[in-house]
Design a protein around this motif. Sequence first.
Motif, mmCIF file in Angstrom:
data_model
loop_
_atom_site.group_PDB
_atom_site.id
_atom_site.type_symbol
_atom_site.label_atom_id
_atom_site.label_comp_id
_atom_site.label_asym_id
_atom_site.label_seq_id
_atom_site.Cartn_x
_atom_site.Cartn_y
_atom_site.Cartn_z
ATOM 1 N N HIS A 1 8.603 -1.620 -8.204
ATOM 2 C CA HIS A 1 7.489 -2.485 -7.811
ATOM 3 C C HIS A 1 7.983 -3.893 -7.473
ATOM 4 O O HIS A 1 7.601 -4.459 -6.442
ATOM 5 C CB HIS A 1 6.442 -2.541 -8.934
ATOM 6 C CG HIS A 1 5.335 -3.494 -8.665
ATOM 7 N ND1 HIS A 1 4.265 -3.163 -7.846
ATOM 8 C CD2 HIS A 1 5.136 -4.776 -9.071
ATOM 9 C CE1 HIS A 1 3.448 -4.217 -7.774
ATOM 10 N NE2 HIS A 1 3.955 -5.197 -8.514
ATOM 11 N N LYS B 1 0.820 -1.214 0.000
ATOM 12 C CA LYS B 1 0.000 0.000 0.000
ATOM 13 C C LYS B 1 0.855 1.267 0.000
ATOM 14 O O LYS B 1 0.378 2.328 -0.351
ATOM 15 C CB LYS B 1 -0.928 0.014 1.220
ATOM 16 C CG LYS B 1 -1.973 -1.065 1.204
ATOM 17 C CD LYS B 1 -2.787 -1.029 2.481
ATOM 18 C CE LYS B 1 -3.740 -2.211 2.531
ATOM 19 N NZ LYS B 1 -4.464 -2.274 3.798
ATOM 20 N N ASP B 2 2.107 1.130 0.399
ATOM 21 C CA ASP B 2 3.005 2.282 0.497
ATOM 22 C C ASP B 2 3.753 2.564 -0.804
ATOM 23 O O ASP B 2 4.555 3.489 -0.873
ATOM 24 C CB ASP B 2 4.038 2.033 1.602
ATOM 25 C CG ASP B 2 3.394 1.797 2.945
ATOM 26 O OD1 ASP B 2 2.609 2.670 3.375
ATOM 27 O OD2 ASP B 2 3.664 0.753 3.558
ATOM 28 N N GLU B 3 3.500 1.773 -1.834
ATOM 29 C CA GLU B 3 4.328 1.829 -3.041
ATOM 30 C C GLU B 3 4.449 3.226 -3.631
ATOM 31 O O GLU B 3 5.561 3.706 -3.892
ATOM 32 C CB GLU B 3 3.796 0.865 -4.095
ATOM 33 C CG GLU B 3 4.646 0.832 -5.338
ATOM 34 C CD GLU B 3 4.225 -0.254 -6.318
ATOM 35 O OE1 GLU B 3 4.960 -0.424 -7.304
ATOM 36 O OE2 GLU B 3 3.200 -0.940 -6.103
ATOM 37 N N LYS B 4 3.368 3.892 -3.881
ATOM 38 C CA LYS B 4 3.417 5.197 -4.557
ATOM 39 C C LYS B 4 4.192 6.221 -3.733
ATOM 40 O O LYS B 4 5.091 6.891 -4.246
ATOM 41 C CB LYS B 4 2.000 5.699 -4.839
ATOM 42 C CG LYS B 4 1.959 6.999 -5.593
ATOM 43 C CD LYS B 4 0.540 7.438 -5.888
ATOM 44 C CE LYS B 4 0.531 8.777 -6.602
ATOM 45 N NZ LYS B 4 -0.832 9.249 -6.829
ATOM 46 N N ALA B 5 3.869 6.326 -2.463
ATOM 47 C CA ALA B 5 4.534 7.311 -1.602
ATOM 48 C C ALA B 5 6.011 6.975 -1.404
ATOM 49 O O ALA B 5 6.869 7.861 -1.412
ATOM 50 C CB ALA B 5 3.825 7.399 -0.249
ATOM 51 N N TYR C 1 7.947 5.225 -3.473
ATOM 52 C CA TYR C 1 8.638 5.462 -4.739
ATOM 53 C C TYR C 1 8.985 6.954 -4.861
ATOM 54 O O TYR C 1 10.120 7.307 -5.206
ATOM 55 C CB TYR C 1 7.769 5.007 -5.911
ATOM 56 C CG TYR C 1 8.410 5.241 -7.259
ATOM 57 C CD1 TYR C 1 9.488 4.472 -7.686
ATOM 58 C CD2 TYR C 1 7.929 6.231 -8.116
ATOM 59 C CE1 TYR C 1 10.075 4.681 -8.925
ATOM 60 C CE2 TYR C 1 8.509 6.441 -9.355
ATOM 61 C CZ TYR C 1 9.580 5.672 -9.751
ATOM 62 O OH TYR C 1 10.171 5.889 -10.974
ATOM 63 N N GLN C 2 8.039 7.818 -4.568
ATOM 64 C CA GLN C 2 8.294 9.259 -4.622
ATOM 65 C C GLN C 2 9.411 9.650 -3.653
ATOM 66 O O GLN C 2 10.299 10.430 -4.003
ATOM 67 C CB GLN C 2 7.023 10.051 -4.299
ATOM 68 C CG GLN C 2 6.000 9.988 -5.394
ATOM 69 C CD GLN C 2 4.736 10.739 -5.023
ATOM 70 O OE1 GLN C 2 4.257 10.665 -3.892
ATOM 71 N NE2 GLN C 2 4.191 11.462 -5.989
ATOM 72 N N GLN D 1 9.569 2.497 -12.412
ATOM 73 C CA GLN D 1 8.382 2.084 -11.657
ATOM 74 C C GLN D 1 8.258 0.564 -11.604
ATOM 75 O O GLN D 1 7.921 0.010 -10.558
ATOM 76 C CB GLN D 1 7.126 2.723 -12.226
ATOM 77 C CG GLN D 1 7.061 4.205 -11.877
ATOM 78 C CD GLN D 1 5.745 4.833 -12.262
ATOM 79 O OE1 GLN D 1 5.049 4.378 -13.152
ATOM 80 N NE2 GLN D 1 5.407 5.915 -11.575
ATOM 81 N N SER D 2 8.535 -0.118 -12.694
ATOM 82 C CA SER D 2 8.409 -1.581 -12.687
ATOM 83 C C SER D 2 9.498 -2.220 -11.819
ATOM 84 O O SER D 2 9.231 -3.162 -11.073
ATOM 85 C CB SER D 2 8.453 -2.143 -14.106
ATOM 86 O OG SER D 2 9.696 -1.846 -14.714
#
Length: 167
Positions: free
Chosen positions: A45, A11-15, A17-18, A41-42
């Motif tokens: 992930h 669930k934390d992936e987007k934040a 990654y930034q 991004q890949s």
Amino acid sequence: MKLCLKLLSMKDEKALYQFEVINRTYFEQHVPSRGEDYYSQSGFHERLRALVLEQEQTGSLYYLIKDEHHGIIGRINVVDIHDGAGKLGYRIGEEHVGQKIATQAVRLLLDKLVARNQVKSLQAKTTVTNVASQKVLEKNGFLVQKSIENNSAANPSLSFIHFKWSQ
């Protein structure tokens, strides 16, 4: 600043990654690069998925350091946990350096580990040039074990000081 530690999840992936992309240049001044693929991004992930799986299967602990608004300001990990011992690592985003975040986060983690009886000792290492990280470890009861010198005059940051903490 009030901090909390939250176990890493997908669930934390987007934040996350930034956070990693924003702090990449800063982190790479202190530690070797994680490579170009990590910042796609890949690639990110897949790496995150592997860490979450490792956490579930082996007991490695990957925490996000979050502020009172639940924003990611750093990471702290315990890996290679065997027979009550593990290895500590952490990184704080550039924007929050000098605010004693790492010292607080290490203390929070040690308190969690002791309360849950998860580890009896931790090892950590820092480059000889990273005096701030050395102070973080010493303030949290880590003792210098040895210094490994790198004979590369071209890159003195590859020389390490090893620390150990025990309950």
